[in-house]
Design an enzyme around this catalytic site. Sequence first.
Site, short mmCIF file in Angstrom:
data_model
loop_
_atom_site.label_atom_id
_atom_site.label_comp_id
_atom_site.label_asym_id
_atom_site.label_seq_id
_atom_site.Cartn_x
_atom_site.Cartn_y
_atom_site.Cartn_z
CG ASP A 1 -2.46 0.83 1.34
OD1 ASP A 1 -3.51 0.87 1.25
OD2 ASP A 1 -2.42 1.58 -0.38
CE1 TYR A 2 1.64 8.12 -1.18
CE2 TYR A 2 0.93 7.82 -3.26
CZ TYR A 2 1.31 8.70 -2.07
OH TYR A 2 2.38 9.73 -2.89
#
Length: 714
Positions: free
Chosen positions: A269-270
């Site tokens: 994820d980011y």
Amino acid sequence: MNDINKRIEEILSGLTLKEKIGQLNQQETPVDGDAESFKEQVRNGEIGSILMSVGATAGNDAQGAISIDFYNELQRIAVEESRSGIPILFGRDVIHGHRTVFPIPLAMTASFNEELIERSYKDIAEEASNDSIHWTFTPMLDLARDPRWGRIIEGTGEDPYLGSKFAAAAVKGLQGENPADKNRILACAKHFVGYGASEGGRDYHRAEISDYSLNNYYLPAFKSAIDAGVKTVMSAFNDVSGQPVTSSKYYLTEILRNRLGFDGFVVSDYDAIVQLIRQGVAENDADCAELALNAGLDMDMHDKIYIDKLEKLIESGRVSEETLDNAVRRVLRVKLIIGLFENPYCKQEKYDINKHRQDAKEMACESIVLLKNDGVLPLDKSANIGLAGPFVYEKRSLLGSWMLDGKVEETPNMYEAMKAKMSGTIHDVGGTGLSWDSSLKWLYNSDVAVLCLGESWSSTGEHRAVSDISLLPEQKLLIEKAKSTGKKVVGVLFCGRPIEMQGIADNFDALIYAWHGGSEVANAVADIICGDAVPSGRMPMTAVRKATHIPMYYNVTSSGRPVNCYYGENAGECYIDSLATPYYPFGYGLSYTEFSYGDIKCENKEISLQDLKNGKKFSISIDVKNIGGFNGKETVQLYIHDKLASMMRPIKELKAYKKVLINKNETANIDFEIGFEDLGFYMPNGEYVVEKGEIEIFIGENCLTQRKITIKVK
Ligand code: GLC
């Protein structure tokens, strides 16, 4: 070695160390100004994928329109000017729609209609693929029981079976039989794993999940997505019982790959990799890179940890080049599977957006849940209606969170939809927000009040947990005032999450839950209000009386003493100060018509465990008659209760459902085949077992049904 593996080895053998790492590096679209340096990174083979949005919470912030020319230019540089010529994989959060916005995923789950879910995602893929998008980061399969969590709207609610059906339908809709086909895009099962169990509904927070619960509640939907052919998985921000998923070989390799059989690639994820420092398991960026890659996390979203640190880690031997090569192989395989080398550029083609809007309206209709109706609905089209509330003119919130490319101006609001549908007088109180006329004369001059209420899209989504899941005070005041006139009051709630119902639902004569239902939801509501459509949605998760009762979910185990109360067995005891049964239970929803269930039929109620293993099944059926005045769809639900097992089993578990149209005065015979894969559970070590003994089979209209038979595994 088959062709694709041969091709992978040919490509891999020609890459420098830096180019290999480049394939694991995903960077977000450059904002104005640094495009040239970005193009240079592409030219140097340092970027393997581009996140077509800006910011860590792309679902909350307006994103720029997609420039196909810009992305084709980046692709041209990668293909024609870089040494390796490997095309870039473009990804964007197309969560529940692109130009045409469908209901939020939690609402689509309420349709209990996987054919429609698959068709919706097929439309979504057609629109996205014609806008340079190869890959979307959906379906989100995080089972969740806490409506305070903003991302509850993106998932499928509290049930693993319903989540599994959604997972398969969404993956098939997006990828089709072959993700290389035109108008198809890659799906991404996320967030692996346990994100929906964040404590307190507080986003990103820790999750405490035993292996037993993980196997039986949180993994099934991911297994379903993998069996449906999903080729990418996104790892979750959170930790599970003290292990950040981002750096966990147990979760990302032993469970995801070795046990569930996932053979695609994992994207972080980011900025999740660099966050390992804050999570206290890595001292510096190099540690983050080493831990994540060795855990089985293939692609680094945005924080540049891989492109900055892996080269030295490989050269120093801290990370083996074989580990790197295997990650690159997984990414190259996906790029080859979708035909990216053959078709790297976006060539826009026309598609039938009107058909997509019809599908979005059909999905909105089937997602809408009629929670209450004393008979006031449906209204005659000539009715004299008082229309009030902040959602009369609202457009943006109808589209919900994670809406990056829809057009607010193309979204009919309730005033427009009701004016177009009804022939009677519509007293609207004008203005937006709550500028309703407190004299209520608009209501005294009407036959019935239709109050359009709800929560803002910006109170839902990522980083949008709330501690108060009620309506705003001024909305509750409007309900009370309308009720004080003695007129009939119909409520239409445009919410993302199931809000607390006590003190709200009580005051309506009819209540429609329309969710953040997308581009066509207002038209769908208008159809339902006048009876041109018959409501058929069912709650995909429990609607509590009060937020203080959370977590409350139907598939719960019983204790040795009455503390559960979901099923009312000790309603007065669970809390000494409040009734804590659900306000609306899982699977609940009304129709305009009425269905009468016959007795459950099952000829052979005993089957040996060996025969079950060999594929023999219990054939179970029931007659359902439409005894009301409308043709309507009923979702016939089958639950099991394993009364005596070596581990505690839930009081009810949804194992099958059928949504069928039954015309008035007609009877449908609904049959289910229940076998080995329906009657067992996973042990903490992941072993699936069916144990001998009696199992109760319930069939009915929601999880509270008491209509049952008992079968026996000998
Ligand atoms: C966000 C979300 C994830 C999304 C990604 C890219 O932080 O957690 O679901 O796909 O970043 O926008």
